[in-house]
Write a protein that holds these residues in place. Structure first.
Motif, mmCIF file in Angstrom:
data_model
loop_
_atom_site.group_PDB
_atom_site.id
_atom_site.type_symbol
_atom_site.label_atom_id
_atom_site.label_comp_id
_atom_site.label_asym_id
_atom_site.label_seq_id
_atom_site.Cartn_x
_atom_site.Cartn_y
_atom_site.Cartn_z
ATOM 1 N N UNK A 162 -11.949 5.736 4.782
ATOM 2 C CA UNK A 162 -11.125 6.950 4.788
ATOM 3 C C UNK A 162 -9.854 6.781 5.611
ATOM 4 N N UNK A 163 -9.813 5.786 6.472
ATOM 5 C CA UNK A 163 -8.569 5.489 7.196
ATOM 6 C C UNK A 163 -7.506 4.930 6.260
ATOM 7 N N UNK A 164 -7.901 4.574 5.044
ATOM 8 C CA UNK A 164 -6.990 3.958 4.088
ATOM 9 C C UNK A 164 -6.741 4.829 2.862
ATOM 10 N N UNK A 165 -7.177 6.088 2.930
ATOM 11 C CA UNK A 165 -6.849 7.006 1.841
ATOM 12 C C UNK A 165 -5.343 7.290 1.888
ATOM 13 N N UNK A 166 -4.758 7.557 0.753
ATOM 14 C CA UNK A 166 -3.310 7.681 0.646
ATOM 15 C C UNK A 166 -2.769 8.823 1.508
ATOM 16 N N UNK A 192 -7.554 -1.117 -0.424
ATOM 17 C CA UNK A 192 -6.578 -1.267 0.654
ATOM 18 C C UNK A 192 -7.278 -1.748 1.924
ATOM 19 N N UNK A 193 -8.428 -1.167 2.224
ATOM 20 C CA UNK A 193 -9.197 -1.568 3.401
ATOM 21 C C UNK A 193 -9.557 -3.047 3.359
ATOM 22 N N UNK A 194 -10.097 -3.509 2.236
ATOM 23 C CA UNK A 194 -10.496 -4.912 2.114
ATOM 24 C C UNK A 194 -9.287 -5.840 2.146
ATOM 25 N N UNK A 195 -8.216 -5.427 1.494
ATOM 26 C CA UNK A 195 -7.007 -6.250 1.462
ATOM 27 C C UNK A 195 -6.413 -6.410 2.855
ATOM 28 N N UNK A 196 -6.417 -5.337 3.622
ATOM 29 C CA UNK A 196 -5.905 -5.407 4.980
ATOM 30 C C UNK A 196 -6.775 -6.308 5.861
ATOM 31 N N UNK A 197 -8.065 -6.227 5.690
ATOM 32 C CA UNK A 197 -8.973 -7.084 6.455
ATOM 33 C C UNK A 197 -8.659 -8.551 6.192
ATOM 34 N N UNK A 198 -8.540 -8.912 4.921
ATOM 35 C CA UNK A 198 -8.247 -10.298 4.561
ATOM 36 C C UNK A 198 -6.857 -10.691 5.056
#
Length: 508
Positions: free
Chosen positions: A176-180, A399-405
């Motif tokens: 939810x930290x990555x919701x638009x 978005x969450x997974x992409x940012x982690x990577x």
């Protein structure tokens, strides 16, 4: 009750009551152990990942990761072997080589002994989040853990010490930290558009009757499933992070402010207790989790946080994301919008609005679009279009997974660190302590152990354009080679499958 003794979460952290306030024990940082604030590690050009927990959320995570350049799925693990095996088809569809499969009660332990894994991605039931994470960290792997990542204070402090001692990332997968809307609102707040944010609201209000049957059960004797069983045995906001995470980032928690005092209240269990009886045929003398729990938190800088939890009563889904600032207001449920004065918008450089506003009403759709053009989050700009295509709760999971990577590949601090995990998960046991003592205030521990104001505000880390481009190029080249190898592998598998099918047809 069916879980092994070592897997039962307990609310038993020591505390004292001093002058009407509850104070929990804060362990000293062991000698030689350093803070994990702003923790960075060597760049990981190719993130070799293992997935543990492939029931409800795990398979979707595997599928999302196949869209991210520079990753390799090395292992798949679930208590049920067939669930892990089924995820091979996700890799097959993406032309990625098959991963090794682990299963059974101790499958994750075998997986964690491997030395060719960088990250263990944990999407098990809540009870096993900490158990898997501890095993992975002790064997030198970074961890990303579904929410809530820790169920009690014992687990929270253990994860903090493991991250600090081992210098390993411990990220909670709070999508939810990555919701638009949350990302855009965070960007506006960080640019001062809403002035000083003084009051925030968040919640998890989600009636779960369509889902109770979906939660994993240990055989036919288990009538509740792990999640309903947990609600029956533990009081407090046991699922606070969806509501608390995004608003805590806005308030710069442990980056200039800290949660100081907490008070929790709940209703009796009405629907929960009845649900237990309907499923087991037996009365539940003490269904611990109230149907509705409310937690109020004051911060060091004089702000107030309000968080709700309710999974039992009929109501529309609502995370209550709301920011109240001295110059403006943002609200996501049930009406998504912003309330700002024309003067505040003019000061922010937005001049072309359709009418005058005092802040008493929401902006029109037209003016909201103008606002978003000026203040769309860099993360939404970077990942938004692809995220909507790949999906995952509307794209926020991607978005969450992409940012982690991205952060791992570029050697940057993660967006969510182990102290975020601690602060967002502590409402469960601390709230229980408050309510079990007549709603007394509880002093929220400083999980950073004295360093909550050493960082100047929350922000997302970025690599330089040159470093970012080089990392991306290397990741893309690796994925192309991996998929070429995967295509050859699955061609051989297809030939073998066809051969087996022909033999079976001949025998019939």
């Amino acid at each position: 009750m069916l879980l092994p003794l070592q897997a039962r979460a307990q609310f038993d952290w020591p505390y004292t009551i001093q002058n009407g306030t509850i104070i929990t024990q804060v362990p000293e940082r062991p000698a030689g152990q350093q803070s994990a604030l702003g923790l960075t590690v060597e760049k990981i050009p190719v993130v070799r990942v293992a997935f543990v927990g492939l029931g409800m959320r795990g398979p979707d995570a595997v599928e999302r990761w196949t869209h991210i350049p520079g990753i390799e799925v090395k292992a798949l693990c679930d208590h049920e072997r067939e669930r892990a095996e089924a995820c091979q088809q996700i890799l097959r569809k993406a032309s990625m080589p098959a991963a090794d499969v682990y299963y059974g009660e101790d499958g994750y332990k075998q997986l964690c002994h491997r030395t060719d894994i960088d990250l263990v991605y944990i999407a098990t039931d809540w009870i096993h989040h900490y158990l898997v994470a501890r095993e992975a960290l002790e064997h030198g792997h970074h961890v990303a853990i579904e929410v809530p990542s820790a169920m009690n204070m014992t687990e929270i402090w253990s994860l903090i010490d493991l991250s600090e001692k081992r210098r390993l990332h411990v990220m909670m997968l709070e999508n939810c930290c990555y919701d638009f809307f949350e990302l855009n609102s965070l960007n506006m707040a960080q640019h001062g558009l809403m002035g000083e944010i003084i009051y925030v609201q968040g919640a998890y209000r989600h009636e779960l009757s369509p889902y109770w049957d979906e939660y994993w059960k240990r055989g036919e004797e288990d009538k509740l499933g792990w999640r309903l069983d947990y609600n029956s045995r533990f009081r407090g906001d046991i699922y606070a992070t969806h509501g608390l995470g995004p608003i805590a980032q806005v308030l710069n928690i442990h980056r200039g402010d800290r949660m100081r005092t907490l008070v929790a209240m709940d209703t009796r269990s009405f629907n929960g207790k009845q649900l237990y009886k309907d499923r087991t045929g037996q009365e539940c003398p003490s269904f611990r989790n109230g149907d509705h729990t409310t937690t109020l938190i004051s911060t060091e800088q004089g702000k107030v946080i309000e968080v709700h939890h309710n999974v039992m009563t009929p109501q529309p889904y609502n995370r209550m994301y709301q920011l109240t600032g001295t110059l403006g207001f943002a609200n996501k449920y049930p009406i998504e919008g912003y309330a700002l004065s024309s003067d505040a918008m003019a000061q922010a450089g937005i001049g072309s609005i359709s009418k005058q506003y005092t802040g008493h009403s929401y902006l029109s759709k037209e003016d909201t679009e103008t606002l978003l053009q000026a203040f769309t989050s860099p993360l939404v700009k970077r990942y938004g279009e692809e995220a909507r295509e790949v999906g995952g709760h509307g794209g926020m999971d991607f978005i969450m997974d992409s940012r982690l990577v991205y952060c791992l590949q570029n050697g940057l601090p993660l967006d969510i660190d182990v102290y975020d995990l601690a602060e967002w998960c502590c409402l469960a046991e601390l709230g229980s302590i408050s309510m079990d003592n007549g709603n007394l205030p509880v002093q929220v521990p400083d999980f950073t152990r004295g360093e909550w104001n050493k960082t100047d505000g929350y922000h997302h880390a970025w690599a330089s354009p040159e470093a970012e481009a080089a990392t991306r190029a290397a990741a893309t080249a690796f994925t192309e080679q991996l998929k070429a190898r995967g295509a050859k592998y699955w061609q051989k598998v297809a030939k073998q499958e066809a051969k087996t099918a022909r033999k079976s047809a001949q025998n019939d």
